[in-house]
Design a protein around this motif. Structure first.
Motif, PDB file in Angstrom:
ATOM      1  N   UNK A 124       0.797  -1.211   0.000  1.00 45.95           N
ATOM      2  CA  UNK A 124       0.000   0.000   0.000  1.00 45.95           C
ATOM      3  C   UNK A 124       0.837   1.271   0.000  1.00 45.95           C
ATOM      4  N   UNK A 125       2.178   1.088  -0.023  1.00 50.74           N
ATOM      5  CA  UNK A 125       3.076   2.252  -0.028  1.00 50.74           C
ATOM      6  C   UNK A 125       2.607   3.267   1.018  1.00 50.74           C
ATOM      7  N   UNK A 126       2.357   2.740   2.231  1.00 48.18           N
ATOM      8  CA  UNK A 126       1.678   3.552   3.238  1.00 48.18           C
ATOM      9  C   UNK A 126       2.592   4.578   3.910  1.00 48.18           C
ATOM     10  N   UNK A 127       3.877   4.450   3.741  1.00 43.61           N
ATOM     11  CA  UNK A 127       4.799   5.372   4.401  1.00 43.61           C
ATOM     12  C   UNK A 127       6.002   5.586   3.492  1.00 43.61           C
ATOM     13  N   UNK A 128       6.422   6.852   3.334  1.00 41.34           N
ATOM     14  CA  UNK A 128       7.537   7.177   2.439  1.00 41.34           C
ATOM     15  C   UNK A 128       8.684   7.808   3.193  1.00 41.34           C
ATOM     16  N   UNK A 129       9.876   7.586   2.717  1.00 40.96           N
ATOM     17  CA  UNK A 129      11.046   8.265   3.252  1.00 40.96           C
ATOM     18  C   UNK A 129      11.128   9.681   2.692  1.00 40.96           C
ATOM     19  N   UNK A 130      11.382  10.668   3.572  1.00 41.78           N
ATOM     20  CA  UNK A 130      11.599  12.032   3.084  1.00 41.78           C
ATOM     21  C   UNK A 130      13.093  12.380   3.103  1.00 41.78           C
ATOM     22  N   UNK A 131      13.906  11.363   3.252  1.00 43.60           N
ATOM     23  CA  UNK A 131      15.365  11.489   3.188  1.00 43.60           C
ATOM     24  C   UNK A 131      15.879  10.096   2.827  1.00 43.60           C
ATOM     25  N   UNK A 132      17.128   9.967   2.422  1.00 49.59           N
ATOM     26  CA  UNK A 132      17.636   8.616   2.180  1.00 49.59           C
ATOM     27  C   UNK A 132      17.608   7.848   3.493  1.00 49.59           C
ATOM     28  N   UNK A 133      17.188   6.608   3.454  1.00 46.54           N
ATOM     29  CA  UNK A 133      17.013   5.870   4.696  1.00 46.54           C
ATOM     30  C   UNK A 133      17.534   4.451   4.607  1.00 46.54           C
ATOM     31  N   UNK A 134      17.361   3.747   5.705  1.00 47.55           N
ATOM     32  CA  UNK A 134      17.823   2.367   5.776  1.00 47.55           C
ATOM     33  C   UNK A 134      16.750   1.542   6.476  1.00 47.55           C
TER      34      UNK A 134
END
Lengths: 367, 367
Positions: free
Chosen positions: B259-269
């Motif tokens: 559901x792509x329910x949460x997105x990174x607003x910076x590069x993440x891990x």
């Protein structure tokens, strides 16, 4: 314990499961149709489900963990078994010994598998997982690019398929579907000669473009609607019946269950059922689900307890609900998808939560 | 499968369970302290938990169903076993044969048990359940009144206790508590000479007035806080660790999971863990729970999948989280009560959902 005295009875229709597999196979042909039987065949019981699927022609099975792979190998010595969780450090010898196919989720796993297979001189069968937008498992874009630039990284491996997995396949209009499809096509084009696999249950119904060489249905096999919002093309596979422990008259103004969350505003009648959240009947169904008895709908009243459910049977014809009788908690009339809607989850979780305390009854071929 | 290669590991501390029982026994003395071990000892495993409790002196156990009673009888031939679900039609001979104590929930069950016992000449041990406001199981007010007017209805029975069960004991201020207590005292007074039992875990902490002759703790034995809002007087009993399958770098703007329910607003891990809702890690914890690694808190990111969890490990020191390593999913730092708060449920459901796919490791006496 015989089913006659059991608290709750879960009936699993192996013919329906097999029939669902055939429908999915036909819908996806000429692509090969595998079966996902992880999580104990989504709660239905891998020991019965996998052989029933093998009997109708399924030759490739997906499980989540090495443990599940070993269990399936012991059940079905001849089929192909792929382990989605991948190749954890130290496990490669077990995969080789039991002819399990690792799904290789990063280049470290690719290298580990090559090393182990080289020791034995075997061409190690594997499935290569390229992530295209789930960001959960699979080669990330940088790794996929490295592989595209240096195909020798796969030397000595028998890559059966290159797979990816979609995040939003149950929502055909989600733009991520097109993005993932395009990314996957690009990844496959960079690995010439390899076969592809993208579709789980829902993506099979997104069209031929999504079928590639192999489809991997799971939920749809077990009756979950792969096309939410449209009629369900699959057959229901489970029926859950709960035993009536008691039928009681309740005065107007009295509350029912923990937290006294719901009160009668007239004299009423409650049937208490020997099923609860310890049986996987999710507590989030409190005050929100339905049961069925002889075609009548009865609403839940009160909270789901650990071992007990309470339904408002005030309006049922006298004598229909009696201690020792059964009510239908899941089935054709109130499906796992219906329960999922009422619990605020997905049918998958309703199925995988099906508990261990039920008497299980298998019907159909192979039962 | 050794725990070294297992996907997830559930460690159960039998010393903590036994210690909790002792604390509850001491808190309730001189009332007798039983143990509720229904639902597979709230998911911890009755085969290990019940013997550990018997070893420290528990002599009366409560289960929910006849099946559970039979299992416990096979484990512990000498203890008393009471079956809360009551005496369903056709089951009385099994109760007698295996010396199980039925909890009699209505006058029909009383009569059934008297009839069966009369056949054999035995004084049938039983616990009489009088409902005082749950409206779920137990004699209703009309039945209790009939019994008060005609004590001969119990002739030939060895009524060990008269019990009731509270709906709101975890909320001391709820007015229903006083109402139920008063109703129970009245019911007991009408049945002179019989012993009483009202308190489950929480009611033990409502004061001496609630102890009567027998207390029946369940949840508190397993570490659930019986005094919500106050410090937990019980020891934690479970620790759940999940295996790291993969650690991946994710670009800014990328989503995680279904559901792509949460997105990174910076590069993440992201660390992907081999545990999911099929393991009883409730899907309602999506985007809402915590894991711990070497004292660091890491938040869940994305939805709970069937077999996988994804945690945001962007801010962890480099090298701390590695494939094959473990993160703590439940334990001292994030308790079943914490998870319950985040999932919108109660700690009981977190425990009873503990799945069958974990490698289980028992520690402490009797392990």
């Amino acid at each position: 314990m015989t089913t006659e005295a059991a608290s709750s009875i879960l009936t699993i229709d192996l013919d329906a499961v097999a029939d669902n597999w055939r429908r999915l196979r036909d819908a996806a042909a000429p692509a090969v149709c595998a079966a996902v039987v992880k999580a104990d065949a989504y709660g239905l019981g891998i020991d019965k489900v996998a052989p029933a699927l093998a009997d109708v022609g399924c030759a490739l099975f997906f499980v989540a963990t090495l443990d599940e792979g070993l269990r399936l190998r012991a059940l079905l010595p001849q089929v192909d078994v792929a382990v989605l969780g991948g190749l954890l450090p130290g496990t490669a010898p077990i995969f080789l010994r039991d002819r399990l196919i690792p799904v290789l989720n990063d280049l470290g796993q690719v290298e580990r598998w090559r090393g182990e297979c080289a020791k034995t001189g075997q061409a190690g069968a594997a499935i290569l997982h390229i992530d295209t937008g789930m960001n959960r498992l699979g080669l990330d874009p940088r790794e996929a690019e490295r592989l595209a630039l240096d195909a020798t990284l796969l030397d000595g491996l028998d890559i059966r398929y290159v797979m990816t997995h979609m995040a939003c396949a149950d929502t055909p209009s989600d733009p991520l579907n097109e993005i993932q499809l395009a990314r996957f096509k690009a990844a496959l084009a960079a690995l010439p000669g390899l076969k592809g696999s993208l579709a789980a249950s829902s993506a099979i119904f997104l069209g031929r473009d999504c079928h590639f060489d192999l489809v991997r249905p799971g939920a749809a096999l077990y009756g979950i609607n792969p096309t939410p919002g449209k009629p369900n093309p699959m057959r229901q596979t489970v029926r859950l019946e709960g035993r009536v422990l008691q039928v009681r008259y309740v005065d107007s103004g009295e509350a029912v269950g923990y937290g006294a969350s719901r009160r009668f505003d007239r004299p009423g009648k409650i049937a208490t059922i020997a099923t609860g959240y310890a049986d996987g009947y999710l507590r989030s169904l409190s005050n929100g689900s339905l049961a069925h008895l002889a075609g009548h709908r009865v609403p839940m009243m009160g909270r789901v307890s650990m071992d007990l459910l309470t339904f408002d049977v005030t309006d049922l014809p006298e004598g229909l609900v009696i201690p020792g009788g059964l009510v239908e908690l899941l089935g054709e009339q109130y499906t796992p998808d219906d329960a999922a809607r009422d619990a605020g989850t997905i049918g998958y979780e309703i199925l995988t939560s099906l508990g261990q305390r039920y008497a299980r009854r298998y019907i159909g071929a192979g039962a």
